[in-house]
Design a protein around this motif. Structure first.
Motif, PDB file in Angstrom:
ATOM      1  N   GLY A 155       2.662   5.576  -7.325  1.00  0.00           N
ATOM      2  CA  GLY A 155       2.172   6.443  -8.399  1.00  0.00           C
ATOM      3  C   GLY A 155       0.813   7.025  -8.077  1.00  0.00           C
ATOM      4  O   GLY A 155       0.557   8.207  -8.328  1.00  0.00           O
ATOM      5  N   ALA A 156      -0.054   6.228  -7.502  1.00  0.00           N
ATOM      6  CA  ALA A 156      -1.386   6.709  -7.134  1.00  0.00           C
ATOM      7  C   ALA A 156      -1.289   7.743  -6.022  1.00  0.00           C
ATOM      8  O   ALA A 156      -2.015   8.743  -6.023  1.00  0.00           O
ATOM      9  CB  ALA A 156      -2.277   5.547  -6.701  1.00  0.00           C
ATOM     10  N   ASN A 157      -0.389   7.503  -5.060  1.00  0.00           N
ATOM     11  CA  ASN A 157      -0.210   8.470  -3.967  1.00  0.00           C
ATOM     12  C   ASN A 157       0.312   9.800  -4.499  1.00  0.00           C
ATOM     13  O   ASN A 157      -0.147  10.862  -4.089  1.00  0.00           O
ATOM     14  CB  ASN A 157       0.744   7.917  -2.911  1.00  0.00           C
ATOM     15  N   VAL A 158       1.276   9.749  -5.406  1.00  0.00           N
ATOM     16  CA  VAL A 158       1.833  10.971  -5.984  1.00  0.00           C
ATOM     17  C   VAL A 158       0.743  11.719  -6.743  1.00  0.00           C
ATOM     18  O   VAL A 158       0.606  12.937  -6.611  1.00  0.00           O
ATOM     19  CB  VAL A 158       3.028  10.641  -6.912  1.00  0.00           C
ATOM     20  N   LYS A 159      -0.053  10.983  -7.502  1.00  0.00           N
ATOM     21  CA  LYS A 159      -1.120  11.626  -8.272  1.00  0.00           C
ATOM     22  C   LYS A 159      -2.139  12.271  -7.344  1.00  0.00           C
ATOM     23  O   LYS A 159      -2.592  13.386  -7.579  1.00  0.00           O
ATOM     24  CB  LYS A 159      -1.800  10.589  -9.166  1.00  0.00           C
ATOM     25  N   ARG A 160      -2.494  11.548  -6.265  1.00  0.00           N
ATOM     26  CA  ARG A 160      -3.462  12.093  -5.306  1.00  0.00           C
ATOM     27  C   ARG A 160      -2.903  13.358  -4.660  1.00  0.00           C
ATOM     28  O   ARG A 160      -3.613  14.365  -4.529  1.00  0.00           O
ATOM     29  CB  ARG A 160      -3.771  11.051  -4.224  1.00  0.00           C
ATOM     30  N   GLU A 183       0.826  -1.210   0.000  1.00  0.00           N
ATOM     31  CA  GLU A 183       0.000   0.000   0.000  1.00  0.00           C
ATOM     32  C   GLU A 183       0.854   1.252   0.000  1.00  0.00           C
ATOM     33  O   GLU A 183       0.524   2.230  -0.656  1.00  0.00           O
ATOM     34  CB  GLU A 183      -0.921   0.005   1.222  1.00  0.00           C
ATOM     35  N   SER A 184       1.941   1.238   0.758  1.00  0.00           N
ATOM     36  CA  SER A 184       2.725   2.459   0.901  1.00  0.00           C
ATOM     37  C   SER A 184       3.711   2.668  -0.239  1.00  0.00           C
ATOM     38  O   SER A 184       3.923   3.787  -0.672  1.00  0.00           O
ATOM     39  CB  SER A 184       3.469   2.463   2.239  1.00  0.00           C
ATOM     40  N   SER A 185       4.321   1.608  -0.738  1.00  0.00           N
ATOM     41  CA  SER A 185       5.342   1.809  -1.755  1.00  0.00           C
ATOM     42  C   SER A 185       4.915   1.329  -3.133  1.00  0.00           C
ATOM     43  O   SER A 185       5.195   1.975  -4.122  1.00  0.00           O
ATOM     44  CB  SER A 185       6.637   1.101  -1.355  1.00  0.00           C
ATOM     45  N   GLY A 186       4.248   0.224  -3.196  1.00  0.00           N
ATOM     46  CA  GLY A 186       3.865  -0.330  -4.490  1.00  0.00           C
ATOM     47  C   GLY A 186       2.866   0.538  -5.222  1.00  0.00           C
ATOM     48  O   GLY A 186       2.819   0.560  -6.438  1.00  0.00           O
ATOM     49  N   ASP A 187       2.075   1.271  -4.514  1.00  0.00           N
ATOM     50  CA  ASP A 187       1.033   2.103  -5.099  1.00  0.00           C
ATOM     51  C   ASP A 187       1.482   3.553  -5.080  1.00  0.00           C
ATOM     52  O   ASP A 187       0.685   4.453  -4.965  1.00  0.00           O
ATOM     53  CB  ASP A 187      -0.267   1.887  -4.302  1.00  0.00           C
TER      54      ASP A 187
END
Length: 110
Positions: free
Chosen positions: A69-74, A63-67
């Motif tokens: 790109g989604a966190n950066v976009k959010r 959740e924290s590292s694999g995703d």
């Protein structure tokens, strides 16, 4: 007859002692078997718990590292929304701020 009775009493005591020894040995064997069984059960529970914790850890890592790109976009979207909000607020009050500054700059005090 007295010797025979005495001999009989000794034989009874020896038999009772042997029976007691068998009972004690049986109890020791049962105790050892139960301790071994308890140890195996504990090791099984530990392995299950370790597997569960590892699964939860891997899930959190994903959740924290694999995703990422989604966190950066959010975060970019949230930042852009805040910037737009600040621009709107600045545009809304900029005229009032300019008027206040002009009033203070042009007012002469003695």
């Amino acid at each position: 007859m007295e010797a025979n009775r005495s001999q009989n009493g000794i034989q009874l005591l020896l038999a009772a002692e042997q029976e007691a020894q068998h009972i004690v040995n049986g109890a020791r064997t049962a105790k050892t078997a139960r301790l071994k069984q308890a140890k195996e059960e504990a090791e099984k529970e530990i392995a299950e718990f370790r597997a569960q914790m590892e699964k939860e850890f891997q899930k959190k890592v994903a959740e924290s590292s694999g995703d990422s790109g989604a966190n950066v976009k959010r975060l970019e979207q949230e930042t852009e929304a805040k910037i737009q909000h600040l621009k709107v607020e600045a545009a809304r009050i900029s005229n009032d701020v300019v008027q206040m500054l002009l009033r203070h700059v042009t007012t002469v005090k003695n």
